[in-house]
Design a protein around this motif. Structure first.
Motif, PDB file in Angstrom:
ATOM      1  N   GLU A 257       0.645  -1.058   0.015  1.00  0.00           N
ATOM      2  CA  GLU A 257      -0.019  -0.156   0.023  1.00  0.00           C
ATOM      3  C   GLU A 257       0.958   1.580  -0.020  1.00  0.00           C
ATOM      4  OE1 GLU A 257      -3.565   1.946   0.101  1.00  0.00           O
ATOM      5  OE2 GLU A 257      -3.240  -0.151  -0.533  1.00  0.00           O
ATOM      6  N   ALA A 258       1.688   1.223   0.981  1.00  0.00           N
ATOM      7  CA  ALA A 258       2.612   2.478   0.782  1.00  0.00           C
ATOM      8  C   ALA A 258       3.403   2.724  -0.427  1.00  0.00           C
ATOM      9  CB  ALA A 258       3.950   2.374   1.854  1.00  0.00           C
ATOM     10  N   VAL A 259       3.821   1.829  -1.142  1.00  0.00           N
ATOM     11  CA  VAL A 259       4.453   1.854  -2.499  1.00  0.00           C
ATOM     12  C   VAL A 259       3.274   2.380  -3.562  1.00  0.00           C
ATOM     13  CG1 VAL A 259       5.283   0.774  -4.390  1.00  0.00           C
ATOM     14  CG2 VAL A 259       6.088   0.001  -2.225  1.00  0.00           C
ATOM     15  N   LYS A 260       2.208   2.017  -3.427  1.00  0.00           N
ATOM     16  CA  LYS A 260       1.232   2.538  -4.306  1.00  0.00           C
ATOM     17  C   LYS A 260       0.795   3.959  -4.289  1.00  0.00           C
ATOM     18  CE  LYS A 260      -1.690  -0.832  -3.607  1.00  0.00           C
ATOM     19  NZ  LYS A 260      -2.701  -1.765  -3.671  1.00  0.00           N
ATOM     20  N   ARG A 261       0.676   4.211  -2.680  1.00  0.00           N
ATOM     21  CA  ARG A 261       0.388   5.632  -2.533  1.00  0.00           C
ATOM     22  C   ARG A 261       1.332   6.734  -2.635  1.00  0.00           C
ATOM     23  NH1 ARG A 261      -4.089   6.932   0.940  1.00  0.00           N
ATOM     24  NH2 ARG A 261      -5.514   5.073   1.469  1.00  0.00           N
ATOM     25  N   GLY A 262       2.543   6.000  -3.028  1.00  0.00           N
ATOM     26  CA  GLY A 262       3.691   6.969  -3.449  1.00  0.00           C
ATOM     27  C   GLY A 262       3.438   7.707  -4.674  1.00  0.00           C
ATOM     28  N   TYR A 263       2.230   7.065  -5.590  1.00  0.00           N
ATOM     29  CA  TYR A 263       2.110   7.599  -6.945  1.00  0.00           C
ATOM     30  C   TYR A 263       0.746   8.148  -6.843  1.00  0.00           C
ATOM     31  CZ  TYR A 263       5.894   4.552  -8.644  1.00  0.00           C
ATOM     32  OH  TYR A 263       7.073   3.944  -8.664  1.00  0.00           O
ATOM     33  N   HIS A 264       0.219   8.508  -5.667  1.00  0.00           N
ATOM     34  CA  HIS A 264      -0.962   9.409  -5.584  1.00  0.00           C
ATOM     35  C   HIS A 264      -0.599  10.765  -5.457  1.00  0.00           C
ATOM     36  CE1 HIS A 264      -5.046  10.813  -4.381  1.00  0.00           C
ATOM     37  NE2 HIS A 264      -4.554  11.358  -3.197  1.00  0.00           N
ATOM     38  N   ILE A 265      -1.137  11.186  -6.582  1.00  0.00           N
ATOM     39  CA  ILE A 265      -0.946  12.868  -6.745  1.00  0.00           C
ATOM     40  C   ILE A 265      -2.060  13.889  -6.214  1.00  0.00           C
ATOM     41  CG2 ILE A 265      -0.492  14.629  -8.653  1.00  0.00           C
ATOM     42  CD1 ILE A 265       0.081  12.462 -10.641  1.00  0.00           C
TER      43      ILE A 265
ATOM     44  N   GLY B  21      -4.208  16.674  -4.928  1.00  0.00           N
ATOM     45  CA  GLY B  21      -4.703  17.810  -5.785  1.00  0.00           C
ATOM     46  C   GLY B  21      -4.735  17.570  -7.054  1.00  0.00           C
ATOM     47  N   GLY B  22      -4.235  16.321  -7.614  1.00  0.00           N
ATOM     48  CA  GLY B  22      -4.509  16.217  -8.965  1.00  0.00           C
ATOM     49  C   GLY B  22      -5.763  15.783  -9.597  1.00  0.00           C
ATOM     50  N   GLY B  23      -6.755  15.605  -8.842  1.00  0.00           N
ATOM     51  CA  GLY B  23      -8.116  15.189  -9.232  1.00  0.00           C
ATOM     52  C   GLY B  23      -8.231  13.621  -9.972  1.00  0.00           C
ATOM     53  N   GLY B  24      -7.145  12.844  -9.409  1.00  0.00           N
ATOM     54  CA  GLY B  24      -7.089  11.619  -9.791  1.00  0.00           C
ATOM     55  C   GLY B  24      -6.973  11.428 -11.469  1.00  0.00           C
ATOM     56  N   ALA B  25      -6.473  12.726 -12.155  1.00  0.00           N
ATOM     57  CA  ALA B  25      -6.217  12.543 -13.457  1.00  0.00           C
ATOM     58  C   ALA B  25      -4.913  11.506 -13.961  1.00  0.00           C
ATOM     59  CB  ALA B  25      -5.875  13.849 -13.949  1.00  0.00           C
ATOM     60  N   ARG B  26      -4.202  11.460 -13.218  1.00  0.00           N
ATOM     61  CA  ARG B  26      -2.932  10.608 -13.479  1.00  0.00           C
ATOM     62  C   ARG B  26      -2.453   9.713 -12.154  1.00  0.00           C
ATOM     63  NH1 ARG B  26      -4.772  12.352 -17.406  1.00  0.00           N
ATOM     64  NH2 ARG B  26      -3.926  13.349 -19.191  1.00  0.00           N
ATOM     65  N   GLY B  27      -1.695   8.575 -12.549  1.00  0.00           N
ATOM     66  CA  GLY B  27      -1.077   7.966 -11.390  1.00  0.00           C
ATOM     67  C   GLY B  27      -2.406   7.150 -10.532  1.00  0.00           C
ATOM     68  N   TYR B  28      -2.257   7.129  -9.416  1.00  0.00           N
ATOM     69  CA  TYR B  28      -2.902   6.231  -8.566  1.00  0.00           C
ATOM     70  C   TYR B  28      -3.847   6.719  -7.673  1.00  0.00           C
ATOM     71  CZ  TYR B  28      -3.830   2.972  -4.623  1.00  0.00           C
ATOM     72  OH  TYR B  28      -4.252   1.970  -3.819  1.00  0.00           O
TER      73      TYR B  28
ATOM     74  N   GLU C  48      -9.870   0.870  -6.201  1.00  0.00           N
ATOM     75  CA  GLU C  48      -8.458   1.603  -6.428  1.00  0.00           C
ATOM     76  C   GLU C  48      -8.493   1.531  -7.733  1.00  0.00           C
ATOM     77  OE1 GLU C  48      -5.200  -0.206  -4.362  1.00  0.00           O
ATOM     78  OE2 GLU C  48      -5.735  -2.234  -4.894  1.00  0.00           O
ATOM     79  N   PHE C  49      -7.717   2.650  -8.343  1.00  0.00           N
ATOM     80  CA  PHE C  49      -7.492   2.616  -9.853  1.00  0.00           C
ATOM     81  C   PHE C  49      -6.363   3.513 -10.278  1.00  0.00           C
ATOM     82  CE2 PHE C  49     -10.841   5.749  -8.784  1.00  0.00           C
ATOM     83  CZ  PHE C  49     -10.289   6.722  -9.410  1.00  0.00           C
TER      84      PHE C  49
END
Length: 316
Positions: free
Chosen positions: A66-74, A76-83, A101-102
């Motif tokens: 989970e910690a690795v995946k969350r490292g790709y959460h942007i 304020g990015g509105g979910g547009a890219r990444g995790y 999750e996506f």
């Protein structure tokens, strides 16, 4: 209690027929979109080996800590890219978040492109070898299939077959890799609450696992169960708006599995095909009549409409 209508079926067509009989294919596809907002499409041209490779890469990513995946959460990015982590996206009007999750892949744009300010750059996980190459290939394959489907929609609407080419050129399309984890038990949350898609059309791979349902005009929930490898395709709100509701953006959901399948993850890959950000969504004149007055008299750009809707589903 919801009524599930198992005797109703959306059209199941072969995209190969669009070459053999363009008008007949357009008529069958368009009628299904006008009636249900959905169709099942086989022979779509996306290679089976590419689909298999993409599924493997997606599963490998979601299996990361989970910690690795969350490292790709942007943030304020509105979910547009990444995790986008589990428990964030919420269907419009719902209070319980979706059980998913996506990861989002967008269009690769060159430096200095006019849409760079409104279309974010992609991010790529370092941990999964070949991830970037695989999903850029899949993005392009979806793009190609989507344009062929839009050509048939244009024919059905009485437009020039190439009408949509310019409207989606460099469009803000998104490839979503979806993971619905095992369900622990009963509760208010479902895998995907009842919603409509924001975009132009959606092309979905991975709906073979039961759960996808559409809400028809009679108020019945109709299962959408494509055979392995086929696409489930549906109309989005942008195209509904452009066509003054001739093409239907239908409410749909992904329900939780029966008890014997609750311990099994569900994976899918929807491609949300979008208009280009500066395309003005203005009702097509031929879709307005005395019997069908213009429901959307105020035009809006695709970008402004997208932002409006992202706020409603708590992604922006």
């Amino acid at each position: 209690m919801d009524t599930i209508a198992t005797h109703k079926h959306v059209a199941s067509v072969s995209l190969a027929d669009s070459l053999r009989d363009p008008e007949g294919f357009a008529a069958e596809l368009g009628k299904s979109f006008e009636t249900y907002g959905f169709a099942i499409i086989a022979d779509h041209g996306i290679p089976a080996d590419l689909i298999a490779r993409a599924e493997d890469k997606a599963k490998a990513f979601f299996a990361l800590p989970e910690a690795v995946k969350r490292g790709y959460h942007i943030a304020g990015g509105g979910g547009a890219r990444g995790y986008t982590p589990f428990g964030i996206e919420t269907a419009k009007g719902a209070s319980a978040y979706d059980l998913k999750e996506f990861w989002h892949v967008g269009r690769e744009l060159p430096d200095g492109h006019r849409f760079n300010e409104v279309m974010a750059a992609n991010v790529w996980p370092r941990e999964i070898e070949g991830f970037k190459q695989t999903f850029l290939e899949l993005f392009d394959a979806f793009d190609t299939a989507g344009l062929r489907i839009l050509e048939a929609i244009a024919r059905y609407l009485g437009l020039a077959p190439d009408y949509f080419e310019d409207t989606v050129s460099d469009g803000n399309s998104v490839l979503r890799l979806l993971h619905y984890p095992p369900i622990p038990g009963d509760g208010p949350n479902v895998r995907a609450g009842a919603h409509e898609d924001i975009n132009t059309i959606t092309l979905l791979l991975g709906a073979e696992e039961a759960g996808l349902q559409l809400l028809d005009r009679d108020g019945d929930w109709v299962p959408v169960t494509p055979p392995p490898g086929a696409l489930a395709v549906n109309i989005g709100d942008m195209l509904q708006r452009l066509t003054n509701n001739v093409m239907r953006s239908t409410t749909h959901r992904v329900v939780n599995p029966p008890p014997e399948r609750r311990g099994v993850s569900r994976y899918s890959m929807p491609f949300f095909l979008h208009f280009r950000p500066d395309f003005l969504i203005e009702t097509l004149p031929d879709c307005v009549s005395a019997e069908r007055p213009n429901l959307y008299p105020e035009p809006i750009t695709a970008h402004d409409y997208l932002l409006e809707r992202l706020r409603e589903i708590k992604l922006a």
